[in-house]
Design a protein around this motif. Structure first.
Motif, PDB file in Angstrom:
ATOM      1  N   GLU A   1       0.847  -1.187   0.000  1.00  0.00           N
ATOM      2  CA  GLU A   1       0.000   0.000   0.000  1.00  0.00           C
ATOM      3  C   GLU A   1       0.881   1.236   0.000  1.00  0.00           C
ATOM      4  OE1 GLU A   1      -1.545   0.889   4.261  1.00  0.00           O
ATOM      5  OE2 GLU A   1      -1.526  -1.292   4.087  1.00  0.00           O
ATOM      6  N   LYS A   2       0.311   2.335  -0.460  1.00  0.00           N
ATOM      7  CA  LYS A   2       1.063   3.585  -0.476  1.00  0.00           C
ATOM      8  C   LYS A   2       0.123   4.749  -0.218  1.00  0.00           C
ATOM      9  CE  LYS A   2       2.136   5.827  -4.150  1.00  0.00           C
ATOM     10  NZ  LYS A   2       2.859   6.275  -5.365  1.00  0.00           N
ATOM     11  N   PRO A   3       0.591   5.773   0.469  1.00  0.00           N
ATOM     12  CA  PRO A   3      -0.227   6.978   0.625  1.00  0.00           C
ATOM     13  C   PRO A   3      -0.277   7.737  -0.694  1.00  0.00           C
ATOM     14  CG  PRO A   3       1.932   7.319   1.590  1.00  0.00           C
ATOM     15  CD  PRO A   3       1.883   5.881   1.162  1.00  0.00           C
TER      16      PRO A   3
ATOM     17  N   THR B   1      -5.813  13.221   1.519  1.00  0.00           N
ATOM     18  CA  THR B   1      -4.962  12.064   1.256  1.00  0.00           C
ATOM     19  C   THR B   1      -5.787  10.787   1.333  1.00  0.00           C
ATOM     20  OG1 THR B   1      -4.359  11.863   3.589  1.00  0.00           O
ATOM     21  CG2 THR B   1      -2.908  13.200   2.188  1.00  0.00           C
ATOM     22  N   CYS B   2      -5.220   9.717   0.815  1.00  0.00           N
ATOM     23  CA  CYS B   2      -5.859   8.405   0.879  1.00  0.00           C
ATOM     24  C   CYS B   2      -4.755   7.355   0.833  1.00  0.00           C
ATOM     25  CB  CYS B   2      -6.847   8.218  -0.272  1.00  0.00           C
ATOM     26  SG  CYS B   2      -6.097   8.330  -1.909  1.00  0.00           S
ATOM     27  N   SER B   3      -5.147   6.099   0.808  1.00  0.00           N
ATOM     28  CA  SER B   3      -4.179   5.008   0.735  1.00  0.00           C
ATOM     29  C   SER B   3      -4.578   4.064  -0.388  1.00  0.00           C
ATOM     30  CB  SER B   3      -4.127   4.247   2.063  1.00  0.00           C
ATOM     31  OG  SER B   3      -3.071   3.307   2.070  1.00  0.00           O
TER      32      SER B   3
ATOM     33  N   ARG C   1      -8.417   5.756   4.398  1.00  0.00           N
ATOM     34  CA  ARG C   1      -7.428   5.574   5.465  1.00  0.00           C
ATOM     35  C   ARG C   1      -6.695   4.249   5.269  1.00  0.00           C
ATOM     36  NH1 ARG C   1     -12.081   7.259   7.013  1.00  0.00           N
ATOM     37  NH2 ARG C   1     -12.782   5.106   7.204  1.00  0.00           N
ATOM     38  N   ARG C   2      -5.726   3.987   6.148  1.00  0.00           N
ATOM     39  CA  ARG C   2      -5.016   2.708   6.120  1.00  0.00           C
ATOM     40  C   ARG C   2      -4.906   2.152   7.540  1.00  0.00           C
ATOM     41  NH1 ARG C   2      -0.512   2.179   8.392  1.00  0.00           N
ATOM     42  NH2 ARG C   2       0.988   3.845   8.794  1.00  0.00           N
TER      43      ARG C   2
END
Length: 206
Positions: free
Chosen positions: A23-25, A55-57, A76-77
């Motif tokens: 995963e990545k922001p 922002t998101c993930s 979110r993550r």
């Protein structure tokens, strides 16, 4: 390291598929001023100033030997988000698999405890029983094939400003469908034998 390399050396087994996740922001951005389109003798232009839209993930799941990918973005993550992704993997993507062999990094949300935080104990236990987890070592994220896929995704799909989560997921879905249609498999070449020679300095000495 050798643990992950041994997993990659396994033959394809649809009952025990090897799946990598990462995963990545991602920062959602809008233009502060409208870009200028291309014109005869002039490339398209955009102002360096931008507007932050949150922002998101981005979660990426890859089965290298089958050439399958699933990509989507979440706000979110958290542990709850990761657990929801795992449940989807097991119940929707691989409902008939006996066990999913999962390769991922050591992020604090990437463990069985997240399942128990998200679901009732009986469901969390049932999901956990169908997972065989292998973590990449510290500073060894390059061993995660999903990280390589994220790099390709970033170059091919995320090379422009995207303002909102819905648009981002539409773009990710298009990339996912195109790559899955190609069934682009990953031919991993680096073996345990290679590691013992080329990365000999990482092994303990007597």
């Amino acid at each position: 390291m050798e643990d992950v390399l041994a997993v990659y050396a396994r033959p394809y087994d649809p009952a025990r598929p090897v799946v990598c996740m990462d995963e990545k922001p991602y920062q959602l951005l809008a233009h502060a001023r409208d870009p200028l389109p291309t014109a005869p003798g002039r490339d398209a232009r955009q102002d360096s100033e931008y507007i932050r839209c949150g922002t998101c993930s981005i979660f990426v799941w890859v089965e290298p030997l089958r050439g399958w990918r699933r990509v989507d973005a979440q706000p979110r993550r958290t542990r709850i988000d990761w657990a929801g992704q795992v449940r989807r993997l097991l119940t929707e993507d691989y409902p008939d698999a006996e066990t999913v062999v999962l390769v991922m990094d050591n992020l604090n949300t990437h463990d069985i405890a997240s399942l128990y935080e998200a679901f009732e104990p009986a469901e969390a236990f049932a999901l956990a029983q169908r997972l065989e987890i292998h973590h990449t070592p510290k500073h060894g994220s390059w061993l995660n094939i999903a990280e390589i896929e994220l790099s390709a995704l970033t170059r091919q799909c995320l090379d422009r400003r995207i303002t909102d989560l819905d648009t981002l997921n539409t773009e990710l879905s298009a990339w996912q469908n195109a790559t899955n249609s190609d069934q682009r498999q990953v031919n991993w070449q680096f073996t345990t034998h290679d590691a013992r020679i080329k990365l000999r300095h990482l092994y303990p000495t007597n």
